[in-house]
Motif scaffolding. Structure first.
Motif, short mmCIF file in Angstrom:
data_model
loop_
_atom_site.label_atom_id
_atom_site.label_comp_id
_atom_site.label_asym_id
_atom_site.label_seq_id
_atom_site.Cartn_x
_atom_site.Cartn_y
_atom_site.Cartn_z
N THR A 174 -10.13 34.74 10.88
CA THR A 174 -10.25 33.44 10.57
C THR A 174 -8.68 32.79 10.54
O THR A 174 -7.87 33.26 9.63
CB THR A 174 -11.03 32.88 9.36
OG1 THR A 174 -12.61 33.52 9.47
CG2 THR A 174 -11.07 31.55 9.30
N LEU A 175 -8.51 31.87 11.40
CA LEU A 175 -7.13 31.20 11.11
C LEU A 175 -7.10 30.10 10.55
O LEU A 175 -8.00 29.14 10.96
CB LEU A 175 -6.69 31.15 12.73
CG LEU A 175 -6.42 32.06 13.60
CD1 LEU A 175 -5.95 31.78 14.92
CD2 LEU A 175 -5.64 33.33 13.08
N GLY A 176 -6.14 29.60 9.57
CA GLY A 176 -6.18 28.48 9.00
C GLY A 176 -5.31 27.34 9.84
O GLY A 176 -4.30 27.83 10.45
N VAL A 177 -5.86 26.36 10.17
CA VAL A 177 -5.37 25.27 10.91
C VAL A 177 -5.11 23.98 10.23
O VAL A 177 -5.82 23.67 9.51
CB VAL A 177 -6.22 25.21 12.36
CG1 VAL A 177 -6.30 26.55 13.04
CG2 VAL A 177 -7.44 24.54 11.82
N SER A 178 -4.19 23.29 10.81
CA SER A 178 -3.79 21.94 10.24
C SER A 178 -4.83 20.68 11.10
O SER A 178 -4.78 19.60 10.26
CB SER A 178 -2.47 21.62 10.32
OG SER A 178 -2.06 21.57 11.80
N ASP A 179 -5.15 20.91 12.02
CA ASP A 179 -5.84 20.06 12.58
C ASP A 179 -7.14 20.62 13.80
O ASP A 179 -6.76 21.14 14.68
CB ASP A 179 -5.22 19.28 13.67
CG ASP A 179 -5.61 18.04 14.58
OD1 ASP A 179 -7.18 18.15 14.93
OD2 ASP A 179 -5.20 16.98 14.71
N LEU A 180 -8.28 20.82 13.08
CA LEU A 180 -9.49 21.54 13.61
C LEU A 180 -9.58 21.11 15.03
O LEU A 180 -9.87 22.03 15.83
CB LEU A 180 -10.55 21.42 12.73
CG LEU A 180 -11.92 22.34 12.95
CD1 LEU A 180 -11.36 23.63 12.76
CD2 LEU A 180 -13.10 22.19 12.14
#
Length: 159
Positions: free
Chosen positions: A26-32
């Protein structure tokens, strides 16, 4: 109990075993939405299990999840650190030839990736390059002639 014998005869995980597999990254993203579009532009198909809160992509032998960074940090119980930096981790996609590495890198850059290191012949006999996704996650595209593929597209890593 080793990874090779961590399953019971019926194929389930043995009690207390830690199976040698990675099921989900799972990658944390700033803009899904932006990140989901990036991976779709690579040609990956969004799973119907996706929701407005998390996006899933099936890969050859695992699942990639995209989840807002601050929510991922909260879920893990750690502080969100803000802008990403090199975390000592890369994700990799191995391909069957140097030409496929070049083509995949072109696709990634056209989808919005930042080219970090163009693909080049390596000292270990392969071919490899790196890009960053829109959130700075570092991906390697590589051809390793010593790791063949199985019929389902996963690596046949020697034991």
């Amino acid at each position: 109990m080793t990874a090779q014998n961590s399953t019971t005869p019926d194929g389930t995980t043995a009690p207390g075993a830690f199976p040698a597999r990675i099921s989900i990254v799972t990658l944390g993203v700033s803009d899904l939405d932006r990140s989901a579009r990036f991976y779709e532009d690579l040609g990956w198909r969004r799973s119907t299990a996706s929701s407005p809160e998390i996006v899933w992509f099936r890969t050859a032998d695992s699942v990639l999840g995209l989840f807002p960074s601050d929510e991922l940090a909260a879920d893990a119980g750690v502080p969100a650190t803000g802008e990403p930096s090199f975390r000592g981790v890369t994700l990799a996609v191995n391909l069957e030839s140097p030409a496929l590495v070049d083509a995949a890198m072109t696709t990634a850059v056209e989808a919005g990736a930042v080219l970090v290191k163009p693909p080049v012949a390596t000292s270990w006999g392969g071919y490899s390059g790196y890009f960053e996704d829109p959130d700075g996650h570092l991906w390697e595209l590589a051809h390793n002639p010593f790791f063949p593929f199985t019929e389902d597209g996963s690596l046949d890593l020697p034991q």
